[in-house]
Design a protein around this motif. Structure first.
Motif: not given
Length: 861
Positions: A296-298, A365-368
């Protein structure tokens, strides 16, 4: 098959290498033999005393020696670089099949050389088997198999490869091509050969099934749908065939991954795929996919923007934190390359002059499985047009083109202005809309300037109009000449007639329409830029019509009973700026004089007399269709018009109520009453009093990449009277049904096309005072080239006309459907044929009408 082609290419290359090595070895052997017989050392320098040429060649000795670069008196080392260079030059000429240079003898420091060679054979004749006659010339041209061409191994190999790959791309995956040559034996000394090319396309290789392996998140159905060009066999599908084309298949694998990215699976990939023969000449495809996790987009941050705020850019981007990750949609919101006028961030900057801006989305960033993004913007300098030029116009005068340009030197760059300019030039009809090209020149990001060049390709704009069809009781024929890029200022210049004066963008038309019952002559002229400074269109037209009464006894025209109409119209149309500059306001004043002699009908009873029609027409239209007026790929075109006469009944002090009451008491079968009816109707129609309102709208929807287009349309027309006692006039009426022929004939009547029914069959004998029509067309282009534009269509239509507003029911309509073909050639306009099926009965009948064939020749679109 690919391995066979590669082996042929490798064999050819090996033969060339061996031939070169053999020649070099033979030369060295000759030098070595001479060295044994003559006391000189290898590499000793000699003066060339003489050079002779031997072998099978038609070139002169002097020409070959010149090709070699060697010359008498030159000092060379034997063996040495100069001899090697001479061999390379002769081989590089591609004129010879065998080349040898011999040292024949030496005398002291003098060397005698012999150049022995053989000409390559020339191509005499080519025979191609396995393709249609009409395609052979194209294949010969594409492969340069012209008479006199030198036949080399490379020519044969490239011809095989070209033809094999060409038909593979068309789905003939098992194509076999053989090329053979035979020498020509005749009195000509040249070495010549005939070439035979056999093409065995065999059957197209179709796809039996496509299997996806490893997909759990997206179904097979969705993934197969994502593959636009590669489809498995399905008897229900007819727009896309199930042939295998390698290049299309590779593109469709990318589309499969894009489908995953649209659904949040950023890491999805095709791990492997296999294509194998499944029997019966069919292929099967297995595609292994690895889906990965859903993202999903953050947080989405904008960096480097000063011209627009984060809020403005975020609103245009339309992606919020928490939305499913969609890399494909993200790219489109930043720069949608499929639509030049898309509402995206790149166009927002470019419409503000920032041509040199760059916008890059970066994952930070691609955290979680939540991806934070930065939209990094480098705005650069605003760009200004320096030079704006047009190239390619040989007939059309520069000023006609430049006045349509929306980009001017010194103006701030605007992508919208460039796109709109291309559309405006296409709408002129003087150029091939498919080849209009805006070219950026000398773009300088440091100075913020660029040059713009619009490249145009002119096409024939004049037309010969021919129409033929049945309507109004007989055959209607039309002959017309339309000059759509006329130059009236050059009309007295003999040198300007090529065949007529052209280049000023004016329109001049001459038209003759005739049947057994009427004749119509018309002349019209249009100047689109009156005065040359503003887009104010001036138009004028003259017409004269003769109509003859039908004789029921002879079933022919009775020319002693005639009805003449003479008319003139003058109009002005101005392009507006509000609500936007796609709108045009048009106004016209027209006058028609109707002269009757022994012409009695049910509409009016004065057989000898006249009527006058002085009217004012005002219209508002909006046209933003995409570029090509022949095959629009988007946009809309609608118009609202009102045609009004003066309210004479308020000014002439005639009691029309009393006349109406008296008329109702008279008996038309009584001669005296009939005479009185003629007097009353002459008074009623001396000056026509009416108002006429029409609406027409067409919308074009692009379904598949400028290929499949849906055209939807609606029409409405109403003819009314100011004074009900005076009644609705017998002219200016609507006649619905058929192909729409007869638009310019007879008492101002309008022929409304509705395919699937005979011409004018859906209206009463005297015409309707109100009508509506609905239409839907599905169009598919076969070719949109400059010489001819061809497209197929399927249609559904419905409509009807009514004699009185009290009878009007918009849903009580006659329906039809069918298919058709259109061919547009610049010299003849639009040619076409339609096969329409009427689902309803004609008025007064109780059996559906069935199939009708309509021919269209020269009718406009």
């Amino acid at each position: 098959m690919e391995k066979q082609v590669n082996n042929l290419a490798n064999i050819t290359l090996l033969k060339t290498i061996l031939n070169t090595l053999f020649s070099a070895f033979f030369l060295l052997f000759s030098f070595a033999s001479s060295a044994q017989e003559n006391p000189y050392n290898s590499g000793k320098k000699y003066t060339i005393a003489d050079i002779v040429v031997t072998g099978d060649t038609n070139f002169s000795e002097a020409t070959i020696i010149t090709f070699s670069g060697l010359r008498k008196g030159e000092v060379v080392a034997i063996p040495g670089e100069r001899i090697s260079e001479a061999l390379k030059k002769l081989w590089g000429s591609n004129l010879f099949s065998n080349i040898d240079i011999y040292l024949t003898k030496t005398e002291d420091d003098q060397a005698y050389l012999e150049i022995s060679l053989q000409d390559l054979p020339e191509l005499n004749n080519v025979v191609i088997n396995g393709v249609k006659k009409g395609k052979k010339e194209t294949l010969i041209k594409d492969n340069k198999l012209t008479k006199g061409a030198k036949v080399t191994e490379n020519l044969i190999t490239t011809t095989k490869n070209y033809l094999t790959n060409k038909y593979k791309k068309e789905g003939f995956y098992n194509t076999k091509v053989t090329v053979s040559t035979t020498p020509v034996i005749d009195s000509i000394e040249k070495s010549r050969v005939n070439m035979l090319v056999n093409i065995e396309k065999n059957d197209k290789v179709k796809i039996k099934e496509i299997n996806f392996i490893g997909n759990e998140k997206l179904s097979d159905k969705k993934l197969k749908k994502a593959m636009k060009e590669t489809k498995q066999k399905n008897f229900l599908r007819f727009l896309k065939r199930s042939k295998y084309v390698k290049d299309n298949y590779k593109e469709d694998l990318v589309s499969v991954i894009d489908k995953y990215k649209e659904n949040g699976y950023r890491d999805a990939r095709v791990t492997s795929d296999s294509i194998y023969n499944s029997g019966d000449g069919l292929l099967s495809i297995d595609i292994n996919v690895e889906e990965g996790e859903k993202y999903t987009f953050g947080e989405i941050a904008f960096v480097g923007n000063t011209l627009y705020t984060d809020q403005q850019l975020g609103a245009l981007l339309g992606i919020k934190e928490g939305d499913t990750y969609n890399g494909v949609e993200l790219r489109k919101r930043i720069a949608d390359n499929s639509r030049p006028d898309a509402q995206d961030i790149t166009n927002l900057y470019q419409d503000s002059g920032y041509l040199f801006s760059t916008i890059n989305p970066v994952e930070v960033s691609a955290d979680g499985n939540v991806i934070d993004m930065e939209i990094r913007i480098s705005e650069g300098k605003p760009a200004y047009f320096n030079n704006v030029t047009v190239v390619g116009n040989d007939k059309t005068n520069d000023r006609v083109i430049y006045r349509e340009l929306r980009t001017r030197p010194g103006q701030l760059y605007s992508k919208t202005a460039v796109v709109r300019t291309v559309r405006e030039l296409g709408q002129l009809g003087f150029f091939d809309a498919q080849q209009l090209s805006p070219n950026f020149k000398n773009a300088n990001p440091n100075e913020g300037t660029l040059d713009m060049e619009y490249a145009v390709v002119e096409k024939g704009s004049s037309q010969i109009e021919l129409q033929g069809g049945y309507g109004g009781g007989g055959f209607i024929g039309t002959l017309g000449l339309s000059f759509n890029n006329f130059a009236i200022k050059d009309i007295f210049k003999r040198e300007a007639y090529k065949p007529v004066p052209t280049g000023d963008g004016q329109s001049l038309a001459l038209r003759l329409q005739a049947s057994r019952f009427f004749q119509t002559y018309s002349f019209s002229f249009t100047e689109p830029w009156l005065g040359g400074k503003r887009p104010i269109q001036f138009s004028t037209s003259l017409s004269h019509t003769k109509q003859f009464l039908f004789n029921p006894r002879t079933r022919d025209a009775d020319k002693s009973k005639r009805f003449n109409i003479t008319g003139i119209t003058v109009g002005l149309a101005k392009r507006l700026t509000v609500p936007d500059d796609y709108f045009t306001l048009s106004q016209a004043v027209s006058f028609q004089h109707y002269d009757l002699k022994n012409y009695n009908t049910g509409l009016f009873t004065f057989g000898n007399g006249y009527s006058n029609n002085l009217s004012y027409t005002v219209g508002l239209s909006r046209n933003d269709t995409r570029t090509d007026p022949i095959y629009p790929t988007g946009g809309s075109n609608f118009s609202v018009t009102a045609k009004l006469s003066l309210p004479y009944s308020l000014l002439n002090n005639v009691d029309y109520s009393a006349l109406k009451e008296e008329r109702e008491t008279l008996n038309p079968s009584d001669p005296d009453d009939l005479a009185r009816l003629g007097v009353i109707d002459q008074e009623r129609y001396k000056w026509l009093e009416f108002y006429k309102v029409k609406f027409k709208g067409d919308w074009y929807t692009n379904v598949i990449a400028n290929k499949l287009i849906i055209k939807s349309g609606v029409e409405f027309g109403f003819l009314g009277a100011y004074n009900n006692d005076r009644g609705v006039i017998p002219f200016e009426r609507f006649f619905v049904g058929g192909d729409g022929l007869g638009n310019y004939s007879l008492d101002g009547r309008e022929a409304i096309a509705l395919r699937g029914y005979p011409n004018q069959s859906l209206s009463s004998q005297d015409g309707g005072t109100i009508y509506n029509k609905f239409s839907l067309e599905l169009r598919y282009p076969i070719t949109l080239g400059g010489q001819a534009k061809i497209f197929a269509l399927g249609f559904m239509e419905a409509g009807a006309s009514f004699d009185d507003f009290r009878d009007y029911n918009p849903f009580n309509i006659k329906r039809s459907a069918g298919v058709g073909l259109r061919i547009f050639m610049p010299a003849f306009g639009l040619l076409g044929i339609d096969f329409g099926h009427g689902f309803d009965a004609l008025p007064g009948q109780n059996v559906k009408n069935g199939w009708e064939t309509h021919f269209i020749i020269g009718q406009q679109f």
